[in-house]
Design a protein around this motif. Structure first.
Motif, PDB file in Angstrom:
ATOM      1  N   ASP A 129     -11.506  -0.798   0.331  1.00 25.92           N
ATOM      2  CA  ASP A 129     -11.016  -0.443   1.667  1.00 25.92           C
ATOM      3  C   ASP A 129     -11.746   0.758   2.245  1.00 25.92           C
ATOM      4  O   ASP A 129     -12.448   1.485   1.543  1.00 25.92           O
ATOM      5  N   ARG A 130     -11.571   0.965   3.534  1.00 22.09           N
ATOM      6  CA  ARG A 130     -12.387   1.913   4.287  1.00 22.09           C
ATOM      7  C   ARG A 130     -12.271   3.352   3.800  1.00 22.09           C
ATOM      8  O   ARG A 130     -13.229   4.115   3.851  1.00 22.09           O
ATOM      9  N   LEU A 131     -11.088   3.753   3.357  1.00 21.36           N
ATOM     10  CA  LEU A 131     -10.874   5.140   2.937  1.00 21.36           C
ATOM     11  C   LEU A 131     -10.842   5.307   1.423  1.00 21.36           C
ATOM     12  O   LEU A 131     -10.695   6.428   0.930  1.00 21.36           O
ATOM     13  N   LEU A 174       4.984   1.953  -9.455  1.00 22.14           N
ATOM     14  CA  LEU A 174       5.250   2.167  -8.038  1.00 22.14           C
ATOM     15  C   LEU A 174       4.051   1.788  -7.183  1.00 22.14           C
ATOM     16  O   LEU A 174       2.904   1.961  -7.593  1.00 22.14           O
ATOM     17  N   SER A 175       4.312   1.309  -5.981  1.00 20.83           N
ATOM     18  CA  SER A 175       3.291   1.201  -4.955  1.00 20.83           C
ATOM     19  C   SER A 175       3.272   2.501  -4.157  1.00 20.83           C
ATOM     20  O   SER A 175       4.259   3.250  -4.148  1.00 20.83           O
ATOM     21  N   HIS A 176       2.174   2.759  -3.464  1.00 22.50           N
ATOM     22  CA  HIS A 176       2.109   3.985  -2.660  1.00 22.50           C
ATOM     23  C   HIS A 176       1.448   3.678  -1.332  1.00 22.50           C
ATOM     24  O   HIS A 176       0.579   2.807  -1.225  1.00 22.50           O
ATOM     25  N   PHE A 177       1.853   4.425  -0.308  1.00 24.65           N
ATOM     26  CA  PHE A 177       1.381   4.182   1.050  1.00 24.65           C
ATOM     27  C   PHE A 177       1.087   5.518   1.741  1.00 24.65           C
ATOM     28  O   PHE A 177       1.891   6.444   1.658  1.00 24.65           O
ATOM     29  N   GLU A 178      -0.058   5.572   2.430  1.00 28.87           N
ATOM     30  CA  GLU A 178      -0.484   6.777   3.140  1.00 28.87           C
ATOM     31  C   GLU A 178      -0.818   6.420   4.593  1.00 28.87           C
ATOM     32  O   GLU A 178      -1.970   6.133   4.929  1.00 28.87           O
ATOM     33  N   PRO A 179       0.158   6.437   5.497  1.00 29.77           N
ATOM     34  CA  PRO A 179      -0.074   5.993   6.883  1.00 29.77           C
ATOM     35  C   PRO A 179      -1.132   6.782   7.645  1.00 29.77           C
ATOM     36  O   PRO A 179      -1.782   6.231   8.529  1.00 29.77           O
ATOM     37  N   PHE A 180      -1.304   8.076   7.337  1.00 31.25           N
ATOM     38  CA  PHE A 180      -2.332   8.836   8.039  1.00 31.25           C
ATOM     39  C   PHE A 180      -3.729   8.264   7.790  1.00 31.25           C
ATOM     40  O   PHE A 180      -4.652   8.522   8.564  1.00 31.25           O
ATOM     41  N   LEU A 181      -3.894   7.501   6.717  1.00 26.20           N
ATOM     42  CA  LEU A 181      -5.201   6.954   6.385  1.00 26.20           C
ATOM     43  C   LEU A 181      -5.389   5.534   6.902  1.00 26.20           C
ATOM     44  O   LEU A 181      -6.296   4.835   6.464  1.00 26.20           O
ATOM     45  N   ASP A 182      -4.560   5.106   7.838  1.00 28.38           N
ATOM     46  CA  ASP A 182      -4.853   3.891   8.584  1.00 28.38           C
ATOM     47  C   ASP A 182      -6.158   4.146   9.346  1.00 28.38           C
ATOM     48  O   ASP A 182      -6.287   5.128  10.069  1.00 28.38           O
ATOM     49  N   TYR A 183      -7.136   3.245   9.191  1.00 32.56           N
ATOM     50  CA  TYR A 183      -8.459   3.536   9.738  1.00 32.56           C
ATOM     51  C   TYR A 183      -8.437   3.680  11.260  1.00 32.56           C
ATOM     52  O   TYR A 183      -9.249   4.421  11.838  1.00 32.56           O
ATOM     53  N   ARG A 184      -7.490   3.029  11.938  1.00 39.22           N
ATOM     54  CA  ARG A 184      -7.398   3.178  13.399  1.00 39.22           C
ATOM     55  C   ARG A 184      -7.032   4.610  13.775  1.00 39.22           C
ATOM     56  O   ARG A 184      -7.545   5.174  14.738  1.00 39.22           O
ATOM     57  N   LEU A 185      -6.150   5.191  12.982  1.00 37.95           N
ATOM     58  CA  LEU A 185      -5.734   6.569  13.222  1.00 37.95           C
ATOM     59  C   LEU A 185      -6.874   7.533  12.920  1.00 37.95           C
ATOM     60  O   LEU A 185      -7.085   8.527  13.635  1.00 37.95           O
TER      61      LEU A 185
END
Length: 618
Positions: free
Chosen positions: A125-127, A486-497
């Protein structure tokens, strides 16, 4: 949460399958119903995990294994409500591998083998949120989400990468990932973020499918841009929440994690569960700052108080989960938090990683904003900004004044070339003398510094995201969450943002000595004002300075005196012992000078990692 593995060669299905099994056996095993393998003539793929949408696929000579998520599946309604891996297969059939990767918004590592073409494809993925490693040797290519997978393969040289070891031993954590393809092992490579790899059985080709580049800043008003920011952030949270199982939110006293939590509560119309680490030692404790948001958005708060941890017990467990030494002591707190989250029955964690980089939240970003003002000739505004920076952020150890600014800019920027950042050599070389030159000449290390933008602030942010602060944090978060199931999610790293924020001018990130200007505007009437308007930040850190005094000092001294430690030849032993003693004196006497907790954390981790690898080989 899932992991992928693969072995591709012309040795035949039986030998490929045997090699795959050896790789998977090296990693903490899931129950049989959570593992799956598949094979074609020249490729064997493996998968383990909990995400049903990521279970591997075998169709018409194409096999695919995927770790992660696709968030924008609704954009491809023509394929119906397919699992993520099946959706990627349809995109590959219609558009090809590269174009399929470009079309999806997700956190993923994907492997695809096409028997018709004889090609193996890998994508990340991009990040770089999901890890992916590979090794090419003797006509085969192996890949895995985990480094230790490769230790099971016959004929693999698992020697340590001396450059990596030297950097970990005697430099700063920002430089561990300067080589984007490097790993702690000499022969094993990492696929960098935003890249694809193609292997035809003899030759590897890699290329970028995504990169940030110079485009004009947005010209909208602050209010309009804040509305766009809020909309993007809320959508990034929403599409990730839809994938989450029994989610909880990691919460510090800062704006980033608070914004993610508040956005989710607003989207879902209910309060959320939150976990925080707190400390007996109050140097980095954020309890009081955290409390300001609890009433508004938190159903139940789990405060995990950390005293002085048993480093002999916890750090080796962290190494086993990470396959490598862990960059900073903060991740010990995260490791314990993940264990608590799993114990309480949560399945996913949301966090605020990336918020500091996108919003200029780190203290050092002030210098690069100053550099931009200076090169544009905005002297009056520069003087005002420096004055406010001193007023709000002066510190008895880390002083703030105009002389400090001038010294920093002379060392870390080239003001004659707009946007040209240089390494912070005082930080990079502080402990170079502790590493034996015969092991690796660390003083000759020259980090890669990329400058795709004309802005110092943007280039500094870009460097952090691609080569410094972000990669090691994402690895630790991913491995430690996975170790706890656990799964983990980092919304700030959405590539659009990310793309959006790289078009925001510096004045909407730093103004009048305050950081995160646009985020503060975007979260108006959403975050409590106390949280939204807080200027000073404690920072997400851990009081490791006390961990390495008294009993911690004894642990280090015992380790340093062992024959095994000394025969590795990495360290100058007398220099290391002097640092251990000086650290004890600084902490014991409460001296107003910088201690050595970062160096000592790295030393401890590196030695336990060497022991872990030796035991793994055995």
């Amino acid at each position: 949460m899932s992991r992928i593995y693969g072995y591709v060669s012309e040795e035949g299905p039986e030998r490929n399958s045997r090699a795959l099994q050896l790789m998977m056996q090296r990693v903490r095993q899931q129950p049989a119903e959570k593992r799956q393998t598949m094979a074609s003539k020249c490729a064997s793929f493996g998968w383990s995990g909990l995400e049903m949408g990521c279970r591997p696929l075998d169709s018409d000579g194409v096999i695919i294994a995927m770790d992660g998520y696709i968030y924008n599946a609704r954009e491809f309604d023509e394929y119906g409500t397919e699992p993520d891996v099946a959706l990627f297969y349809e995109l590959y059939r219609k558009h090809g591998f590269r174009n399929a990767a470009e079309r999806i918004n997700g956190d993923f590592a994907i492997a695809l083998y096409d028997a018709d073409t004889g090609l193996l494809w890998l994508a990340r993925d991009r990040l770089g949120i999901k890890p992916l490693y590979y090794l090419q040797k003797n006509g085969c290519l192996a890949f895995s989400s985990r480094l230790t997978s490769f230790l099971g393969l016959p004929g693999v040289n698992c020697a340590a990468n001396r450059k990596y070891v030297a950097l970990f031993a005697g430099s700063h954590y920002r430089y561990f990932d300067n080589d984007q393809e490097g790993t702690p092992f000499e022969e094993i490579r990492q696929l960098p973020a935003g890249r694809i790899l193609k292997w035809d059985g003899t030759r590897i080709e890699t290329e970028r499918y995504w990169i940030l580049h110079e485009v004009p800043d947005f010209a909208g008003t602050e209010k309009d841009l804040a509305e766009q920011y809020r909309s993007l952030l809320f959508d990034a949270v929403k599409i990730r929440y839809a994938k989450a199982h029994k989610p909880a939110f990691t919460l510090s006293g800062g704006m980033d994690s608070s914004s993610i939590l508040a956005a989710s509560s607003r989207i879902n119309g209910r309060k959320q569960m939150a976990l925080s680490t707190t400390y007996e030692d109050k140097t980095y404790d954020e309890s009081e700052d955290i409390r300001t948001i609890l009433e508004s958005y938190v159903e139940r708060w789990y405060s995990i108080e950390i005293g002085i941890p048993d480093l002999r017990d916890v750090v080796p467990k962290m190494i086993a989960a990470n396959d490598e030494p862990v960059a900073t002591a903060t991740w010990l707190s995260h490791f314990l938090l993940c264990g608590k989250a799993a114990e309480e029955g949560f399945g996913s964690l949301f966090g605020g990683l990336g918020g500091d980089e996108l919003n200029a939240g780190e203290y050092e970003y002030f210098f690069y904003h100053f550099a931009d003002l200076k090169t544009r000739g905005e002297e009056e505004q520069l003087s005002r900004e420096i004055g406010k920076w001193v007023e709000y952020h002066d510190h008895p150890i880390f002083r703030k004044n105009e002389s400090v600014v001038n010294d920093y800019l002379s060392r870390c920027t080239d003001l004659s070339l707009p946007g040209t950042c240089k390494p912070e050599r005082n930080r990079m070389n502080k402990y170079v003398h502790t590493v034996n030159r015969d092991y690796y000449p660390l003083e000759k290390f020259e980090p890669v510094m990329e400058h795709p933008f004309k802005s110092f602030l943007k280039n500094r942010t870009f460097q952090d995201i691609t080569r410094e602060t972000m990669p090691c944090c994402l690895r630790a978060e991913d491995r430690q969450a996975e170790a706890a199931g656990l799964s983990h999610f980092e919304p700030f790293l959405d590539y659009r943002l990310v793309e959006f924020m790289f078009r925001i001018p510096g004045a909407l990130k730093i103004r009048d000595g305050v950081t995160k200007i646009l985020l503060r505007e975007a979260m108006k009437d959403i975050l409590p004002e106390t949280t939204r308007c807080r200027i000073k930040k404690t920072g997400w850190n851990a009081p490791a300075h006390v961990w390495f005094s008294n009993g911690g000092q004894e642990l280090l001294m015992d380790m340093i005196h062992t024959k095994r430690f000394q025969e590795r030849g990495v360290y100058n032993i007398s220099a290391v012992m002097n640092i251990v003693r000086e650290h004890q004196r600084i902490v014991e006497n409460r001296e107003t000078k910088e201690n050595h907790m970062m160096f000592l954390w790295q030393l401890l981790n590196l030695e336990y990692w060497f022991q872990f690898i030796e035991n793994s080989r055995g």
